[in-house]
Each structure stands twice: as C-alpha cells, then as structure tokens.
Scaffold this active site. Structure first.
Site, short mmCIF file in Angstrom:
data_model
loop_
_atom_site.label_atom_id
_atom_site.label_comp_id
_atom_site.label_asym_id
_atom_site.label_seq_id
_atom_site.Cartn_x
_atom_site.Cartn_y
_atom_site.Cartn_z
N TYR A 161 -45.75 53.01 -19.58
CA TYR A 161 -46.00 52.41 -18.26
C TYR A 161 -47.48 52.29 -17.95
CZ TYR A 161 -41.43 51.67 -16.08
OH TYR A 161 -40.19 51.19 -15.73
N LYS A 231 -41.31 64.36 -28.52
CA LYS A 231 -41.30 64.08 -29.96
C LYS A 231 -42.56 64.71 -30.54
CE LYS A 231 -39.54 61.73 -33.43
NZ LYS A 231 -38.37 62.24 -34.14
#
Ligand code: NAD
Length: 422
Positions: A161, A231
């Site tokens: 974003y 991750k």
C-alpha cells in the site's frame, strides 16, 4: 457550532463525537452522533441505503439516534462536484471521527489512484480490521464453518500500500536498478532487460502501532491469542522485523498481560494462564493452511498489508464469502467501516446483492461507538433473517431450503427481526 463545508450539509439535529484522548482511542459519544456516510458506487447504491435503514432501526430500538451526514466520493463525487474525492468528504470523516462507506470503483486507466487507498492514507487509517465469524444458515465450503472466529488486523499504510514502484522501461527504474546493483551490491540479482521494481517499507512505528491495536483488542475482548503472520524466513529485514517488533511491543508494553508461545511451553508445559494473551507467530503460507486445518486455534491475527489481504479473504470464503464479510479501518480515535467487497458493477442497481457485509460493517461501527446492545441486535437480527431461509441470491443458490429475495426485502426482514428481538 460553525462548520466549514461548502457543499455538503451538516445535520442540525446531531451532535459531533468528541475525542477525549486520541492516543488511548477514547471518545465522548453523544446519543445522537453525526456520522458521515458514503453509500458507494455500483452495488453501493443498493447496500448503502439499506444498511443505513437497518442501522437506524437498531439504534432506535436501543435508545440512540444516528444523525447521518451524506457525503460523496467516486461516481457520486464526480456527479455532484466533478471530483473523485471532494475535500468536504475527507474533512467530514476527519472531523466527525466515525463514518461508514460502501464500496468505491477504482476506474481503470493510468493516473487513477484507488480512492480507498487514498482515503485510508490521507486520514491515516492504519489498521484494517476484518472479523470473520460464521452466521447460522450461511453455506460454506468447509464442514465446520462455526470454528472460524478470527479477527484480522491488517496494516494499512505500508508494504504494497505504500505504492513505491517503478515501471519497466522508464528512466526511474533504470536509476533504481543502477543504485541497487552498483551501490548496494546486488549485481547478479536482477535479470537483464526490462524489469519493474517495487520497494516494500515495513517500519517499526507502523508495525508496532498495528500490533498494539491487535493486542489491545485481544485483551479487551477476552481472546486467547494474537498470531503475528509474516514471511520472515525469506524477508528477514521486513517481514521478519515485523514479527520481532511484535514480540518487542508485547514484552515491553504488556508485561504479565501477555505470554509468548515459547515461554508457555518452556515454563508452563503449554498450559495457558486464564488472564494472559498468548503471542505467537506463523509463516504466512503455513497460516493459510492453519486457518483451514486448525481453524479454532486462532483468535486474533496481526499481519502486514499483502499477507493480510490474502489470508483474510481466504478466511472470508470459509464463512460464506464476500456477501457476508464485514470490515472497518481504524486510526487513532477514528473509524471508517466498510465491507470487504467491491462495487460489483455487473449487479449495480438491481436490488440483488447481499447487504449483510455492509450491515455487519455498520455493526463494527456501532461497537466502536460503544453501542454494544445495538451491535448485538444487528448481528442477531441478520442471523435470524438468514436462518429464516429468505435470503439473497448468493446464499440461496447454495441452499436447498431457501427462497431468493432482493436486497431491500432482505433488509426489511432484518428490520422486522430487530423490532421483534429488541
Ligand atoms: P467485487 O467485490 O466488487 O465483486 C466480485 C464478485 O463478488 C461479484 O461479481 C459478486 O459475484 C460477488 N459479490 C461482491 N459483493 C457481493 C455482495 N454484497 N453480495 C453478493 N455477492 C457479492 O470485486 P471486483 O469485481 O474485483 O471489483 C469491482 C470494483 O470494486 C473495482 O473497481 C475494485 O477496484 C473495487 N473494489 C473496491 C473496494 C472498496 O471499496 N473497499 C474493495 C474491493 C474492490
């Protein structure tokens, strides 16, 4: 009070929500708050007004009243003012702190920024919150959808974003490539030829304020755990840092109110103290399996932007899909509720789609106003309507015992249930 709006009207019969303590997210909510509403584009013209009607009924049944202030964006913004996102709309949401919006279409074509992203960033709505829980009677692709009761806190300002990327073939991307290869030493990493490059910022500030919000929620709502999803096995300095900062904020700011999963096993043989929230973490791809296979073990999840989008959509599918998936954006002392779904243009204006997602987004807003009685009533009434078997097409087509009705008739039914249950 004097307001500086050129083109929209501030309702004279309402009172503004006041902020008591911005950082502590404490508001002074009157019985008749002024609440800006954007009905939205496409199916927003169907679900926006119907949700408003249902929320009015719930407020009235519990002794409150919402003074709606209709504001415009997207198609309605262009029609009224020739602007996608008029200043009056942004200022109203800013000034009145609590608002609701339907979906907005992102026009296809260069130069159009997503209005949703623009709104969230301009007003610093840094947490996108998506509760996923199952309502009786909603068909689901899994055998035990009732096991899902998970609230996702998705970071809303960074990661993808942030929108930092350069197009293949531009001078800018070649400058970035040169910097990355020559100055930063990644000289064998990027393939020759055209390449697009993006930068993914994950800050300590952005991560901690989001995770703080998730922990606060878990404590306030008596939830067992907060799972940090990342991750970090591959992207240590961005995704890994998110998890590290999460543990840091938990340990430094919450003391005995939280316990990490490691400590739980090392010191307590896995037994959770009644009054502490467990902080754990999961690798994002594993989390997508976990929400399917160990659904009931997860309570609250804190994620970066992209992972949160994927995982909360997967969770949404388990509880019945876009027609029933609510959401809201939060900043310090502000809330903008909105359904997860988009404007579904092919169904626009047909009085066909399910207003549940928008109604339940309104329910989050009612909770934020502190009107838990009205919020509970909305949930119970929507569930009763779905159980009755008179439902919109998305539910009807997957149930053998149901009758298909339109958006407004569904909302009429919900209003009747509100009156019966109140
Ligand atoms: P979408 O969510 O609008 O629609 C996808 C499909 O989901 C629809 O065709 C329909 O089958 C189903 N669906 C959506 N809402 C439903 C409802 N209330 N009841 C029953 N079924 C429903 O996604 P899209 O087609 O990818 O996007 C359309 C537009 O919406 C795009 O311009 C996109 O940018 C925008 N969008 C806006 C928001 C937002 O305002 N927050 C979010 C997502 C997409």
């Amino acid at each position: 009070m004097d307001y500086e709006y050129d083109r929209v009207e501030v309702p004279t019969d309402g009172t503004p929500v006041e902020v008591i303590d911005e950082e502590a997210d404490e508001l002074d909510v009157p019985e008749d708050p002024i609440v800006p509403i954007i009905h939205g584009d496409g199916v927003g013209t169907d679900v926006g007004p119907t949700a408003q009607r249902v929320l009015d009924a719930a407020a009235e049944a519990t002794g409150h009243e919402v003074a709606w202030m209709r504001v415009f964006a997207g198609e309605s913004g262009r029609e009224q003012y020739d602007e996608n996102l008029p200043d009056d709309t942004v200022n109203a949401i800013d000034e009145f702190h609590v608002a609701i919006k339907g979906p907005l279409t992102t026009p296809v074509g260069a130069g159009y920024r997503s209005l949703n992203v623009a709104l969230r960033q301009t007003l610093d709505f840094y947490a996108n919150v998506r509760p996923t829980f199952h309502l009786d009677g909603v068909p689901s692709p899994v055998s035990e959808p009732g096991q899902m009761d998970l609230v996702t806190f998705r970071e809303n300002t960074e990661d993808v974003y942030a929108g930092i990327e350069w197009e293949a073939g531009t001078d800018e991307v070649e400058q970035v490539r040169e910097f990355v290869e020559d100055e930063m030493g990644f000289d064998e990493t990027i393939h020759d030829g055209p390449v697009g490059i993006g930068v993914k910022p994950i800050s300590e500030y952005g991560s901690k304020r989001l995770i703080r919000r998730a922990i606060d929620y878990a404590l306030e709502h008596d939830r067992d755990s907060v799972t940090l999803v990342h991750k970090g096995n591959i992207m240590k300095f961005t995704e890994g840092a998110f998890a590290d900062w999460g543990y840091e904020v938990a340990k430094e700011e919450y003391g005995d109110e939280v316990i990490t999963e490691d400590t739980l096993w090392e010191e307590r043989d896995g037994e959770q103290p009644d009054d502490a929230v467990v902080i754990d973490d999961r690798i994002a791809d594993n989390m997508l399996q976990q929400v399917l296979t160990r659904t009931d073990q997860y309570d609250v999840m804190a994620t970066m932007n992209l992972n949160g989008d994927y995982i909360s959509d997967a969770c949404g599918a388990q509880i019945g899909g876009l027609g029933v998936a609510p959401g809201a954006n939060f900043g310090d002392a502000r809330c903008l509720a909105e359904p997860v779904h988009g404007s579904a243009p092919k169904y626009a204006g047909q009085d066909k789609v399910n207003p549940t997602a928008m109604i339940l987004s309104g329910r989050i807003m009612l909770e934020y106003l502190g009107w838990t009685d009205a919020a509970d009533l909305v949930r119970d009434a929507v569930e009763a309507q779905i159980v009755s078997g008179e439902v919109t097409y998305d539910i009807e087509r997957n149930r053998e015992d149901a009758t298909r009705i339109g958006t407004s008739e569904f909302a009429d039914g919900v209003v009747d249930h509100i009156e019966d249950l109140a």
